[in-house]
Design a protein around this motif. Sequence first.
Motif, short mmCIF file in Angstrom:
data_model
loop_
_atom_site.label_atom_id
_atom_site.label_comp_id
_atom_site.label_asym_id
_atom_site.label_seq_id
_atom_site.Cartn_x
_atom_site.Cartn_y
_atom_site.Cartn_z
N ILE A 24 -18.41 -3.84 -4.56
CA ILE A 24 -19.44 -4.71 -5.14
C ILE A 24 -20.63 -3.86 -5.56
CG2 ILE A 24 -21.00 -6.65 -4.70
CD1 ILE A 24 -18.97 -7.59 -2.59
N GLY B 66 -20.68 -4.49 -19.20
CA GLY B 66 -20.92 -5.81 -18.64
C GLY B 66 -21.20 -5.79 -17.15
N SER B 67 -21.26 -4.61 -16.55
CA SER B 67 -21.52 -4.51 -15.11
C SER B 67 -22.97 -4.84 -14.81
CB SER B 67 -21.23 -3.10 -14.61
OG SER B 67 -19.89 -2.76 -14.82
N LYS B 68 -23.18 -5.62 -13.77
CA LYS B 68 -24.53 -5.94 -13.31
C LYS B 68 -24.46 -6.13 -11.80
CE LYS B 68 -23.79 -10.72 -14.56
NZ LYS B 68 -24.13 -11.82 -15.39
N GLU C 261 -23.99 -7.40 -8.26
CA GLU C 261 -23.00 -8.32 -7.68
C GLU C 261 -21.70 -8.41 -8.48
OE1 GLU C 261 -24.80 -12.07 -6.65
OE2 GLU C 261 -25.92 -11.17 -5.02
N THR C 262 -21.50 -7.49 -9.41
CA THR C 262 -20.20 -7.43 -10.08
C THR C 262 -19.18 -6.87 -9.09
OG1 THR C 262 -21.16 -7.10 -12.26
CG2 THR C 262 -18.91 -6.34 -11.97
N PHE D 253 -15.69 -4.97 -8.46
CA PHE D 253 -14.77 -4.06 -9.13
C PHE D 253 -13.48 -3.91 -8.32
CE2 PHE D 253 -19.04 -2.35 -10.03
CZ PHE D 253 -19.04 -2.47 -11.41
N ILE E 230 -13.29 -4.52 -13.77
CA ILE E 230 -14.06 -5.63 -13.18
C ILE E 230 -13.08 -6.71 -12.73
CG2 ILE E 230 -15.72 -7.47 -13.68
CD1 ILE E 230 -17.11 -5.56 -15.61
N THR F 85 -12.95 -10.15 -12.47
CA THR F 85 -13.73 -11.28 -12.98
C THR F 85 -13.66 -12.51 -12.09
OG1 THR F 85 -11.90 -11.82 -14.44
CG2 THR F 85 -13.71 -10.59 -15.39
N THR G 205 -15.88 -11.89 -9.12
CA THR G 205 -17.27 -11.81 -9.57
C THR G 205 -17.83 -13.22 -9.79
OG1 THR G 205 -16.94 -9.66 -10.61
CG2 THR G 205 -18.80 -10.96 -11.39
N GLU G 206 -17.05 -14.07 -10.46
CA GLU G 206 -17.49 -15.45 -10.70
C GLU G 206 -17.61 -16.23 -9.40
OE1 GLU G 206 -14.69 -16.93 -13.54
OE2 GLU G 206 -15.44 -15.62 -15.12
#
Length: 85
Positions: free
Chosen positions: A4, A34-36, A38-39, A41, A55, A57, A60-61
């Motif tokens: 994370i 697009g990484s920010k 709290e992404t 991986f 990522i 996804t 992440t969501e």
Amino acid sequence: MKGILDRFEGDKAVILIEEMKEEYIVNRSALPKGSKIETVFTVEKNQTTYNIKGIDTSNTEALAQQSSDLMAKLRAKSRGSKFKK
């Protein structure tokens, strides 16, 4: 395994690998687009370092939704500031 993105420190990114209880520090430019913060991986351990595969996804969501729900609960419990305006 999962990692994370915890924070940025200048041009470095700190990724927490919970499964190994380690921090992985990487150049910000090496992160997927697009990484920010709290992404999540998907990472792979390569002897002494890690490789970011991409990522995750769905996780992440889910993490973003979990954070949003927690903030909503905290705001609902809030009685306002203790300080006079």
